[in-house]
Motif scaffolding. Structure first.
Motif, short mmCIF file in Angstrom:
data_model
loop_
_atom_site.label_atom_id
_atom_site.label_comp_id
_atom_site.label_asym_id
_atom_site.label_seq_id
_atom_site.Cartn_x
_atom_site.Cartn_y
_atom_site.Cartn_z
N UNK A 44 0.83 -1.20 0.00
CA UNK A 44 0.00 0.00 0.00
C UNK A 44 0.87 1.27 0.00
N UNK A 45 1.63 1.47 1.05
CA UNK A 45 2.47 2.67 1.13
C UNK A 45 3.65 2.62 0.17
N UNK A 46 4.32 1.48 0.09
CA UNK A 46 5.52 1.38 -0.74
C UNK A 46 5.24 1.65 -2.21
N UNK A 47 4.19 1.10 -2.82
CA UNK A 47 3.93 1.41 -4.23
C UNK A 47 3.70 2.89 -4.49
N UNK A 52 5.72 7.74 -7.02
CA UNK A 52 5.99 9.18 -6.97
C UNK A 52 7.48 9.48 -7.09
N UNK A 53 8.29 8.73 -6.37
CA UNK A 53 9.72 8.99 -6.33
C UNK A 53 10.37 8.77 -7.70
N UNK A 54 10.13 7.60 -8.30
CA UNK A 54 10.76 7.30 -9.58
C UNK A 54 10.26 8.24 -10.67
N UNK A 55 8.97 8.55 -10.66
CA UNK A 55 8.42 9.39 -11.72
C UNK A 55 8.99 10.79 -11.69
N UNK A 56 9.00 11.40 -10.51
CA UNK A 56 9.40 12.81 -10.43
C UNK A 56 10.91 13.00 -10.32
N UNK A 130 -1.93 -4.40 -4.42
CA UNK A 130 -0.83 -3.58 -4.93
C UNK A 130 -1.06 -3.21 -6.39
N UNK A 131 -1.56 -4.14 -7.18
CA UNK A 131 -1.79 -3.90 -8.60
C UNK A 131 -2.83 -2.81 -8.82
N UNK A 132 -3.96 -2.93 -8.12
CA UNK A 132 -5.03 -1.93 -8.25
C UNK A 132 -4.53 -0.57 -7.80
N UNK A 133 -3.79 -0.54 -6.71
CA UNK A 133 -3.31 0.73 -6.16
C UNK A 133 -2.34 1.42 -7.10
N UNK A 134 -1.44 0.67 -7.71
CA UNK A 134 -0.45 1.27 -8.62
C UNK A 134 -1.13 1.85 -9.85
#
Length: 266
Positions: A44-47, A52-56, A130-134
């Protein structure tokens, strides 16, 4: 008197009986998740943090801007998160064995595979979450898969199936390792190179030639490529067949090994 799922089970249970008992054990795993919701932090939190981190951080450097980077990174983050979450299966299995829980299961007249398969089946709920959340976070950030909902769902199912197969490797480590910490250490030692030396976060053609050779044969690269083709273009590629064949091979090898070692060491 009504017969329970664990009652009067022969030494070699039928496939239907083993499946029913595995589902019963999976229900036990779901109850554990409900009572200890902190187990879900890694899906939940990690994805959210990773997306956010990798994208920005890397989006502008790799694709010019974060918006153009999303179709590349979302499938990569998805595979990385779900595959990494499968490590928890082995860690929790080792913890349960250290507490003596599986000693009781082994003494019950149930199919030998049921306690292991049940734990792995319960973890598929974590993979789905995790899949739905991402995909949801990606959508809010501006990622709109052109493949359509059906192909996105197919890509999600492919990742979950492959993660379930891979979790048998970590279940095997959970059985043979001495501590939960060693299971996590060994698993991450394998997963980190496979994840970061893949096409998950950067185009392969930007890498050195010698590294491209490894990346192109990396099984996670095939899975990520399959997810990208399904979600972004709505196309089924040979990478799907390669990923499924690899998943089947892993299960054929490690499921019997994990059960055999479980019966010896549990």
């Amino acid at each position: 008197m009504q017969q329970t799922a664990f009652e009067a089970t022969p030494a070699r249970a039928s496939m239907a009986t083993a499946l029913r008992q595995s589902l019963t054990m999976a229900y036990r795993g779901l109850l554990k998740m409900r009572r200890t919701p902190e187990q879900l932090f890694d899906v939940t939190l990690q994805p959210i943090i990773f997306t956010l981190m990798f994208t920005y951080i890397f989006g502008g450097a790799i694709s010019g801007n974060s918006q153009n980077y999303l179709p590349l990174v979302i499938p990569g983050i998805l595979v990385q998160t779900v595959i990494t979450a499968s490590v928890v299966t082995g860690v929790q299995l080792r913890e349960d064995m250290d507490k003596g829980v599986f000693d009781r299961f082994r003494a019950l007249p149930i199919a030998r595979i049921a306690p292991l398969a049940g734990a792995l089946l319960a973890d598929m709920v974590r993979y789905l979450l995790a899949t739905v959340l991402i995909f949801a976070v990606g959508y809010l950030m501006g990622y709109h898969p052109r493949g359509g909902l059906a192909h996105v769902a197919t890509a999600a199912l492919l990742v979950i199936v492959c993660a379930f197969a891979l979790s048998w490797i970590f279940a095997f480590f959970g059985v043979v390792a001495r501590t939960a910490a060693s299971v996590q250490g060994i698993s991450m030692l394998i997963l980190f190179p496979l994840t970061f030396l893949s096409n998950a976060f950067a185009p392969v053609n930007t890498m050195p030639k010698w590294l491209q050779v490894f990346v192109n044969v990396n099984p996670l690269s095939h899975l990520i490529a399959a997810v990208r083709s399904l979600a972004n273009q709505g196309q089924a590629t040979p990478d799907i067949a390669i990923s499924l064949a690899g998943a089947a091979a892993i299960m054929l090898i490690f499921a019997p090994l994990a059960v055999r070692m479980y019966m010896r060491k549990a």
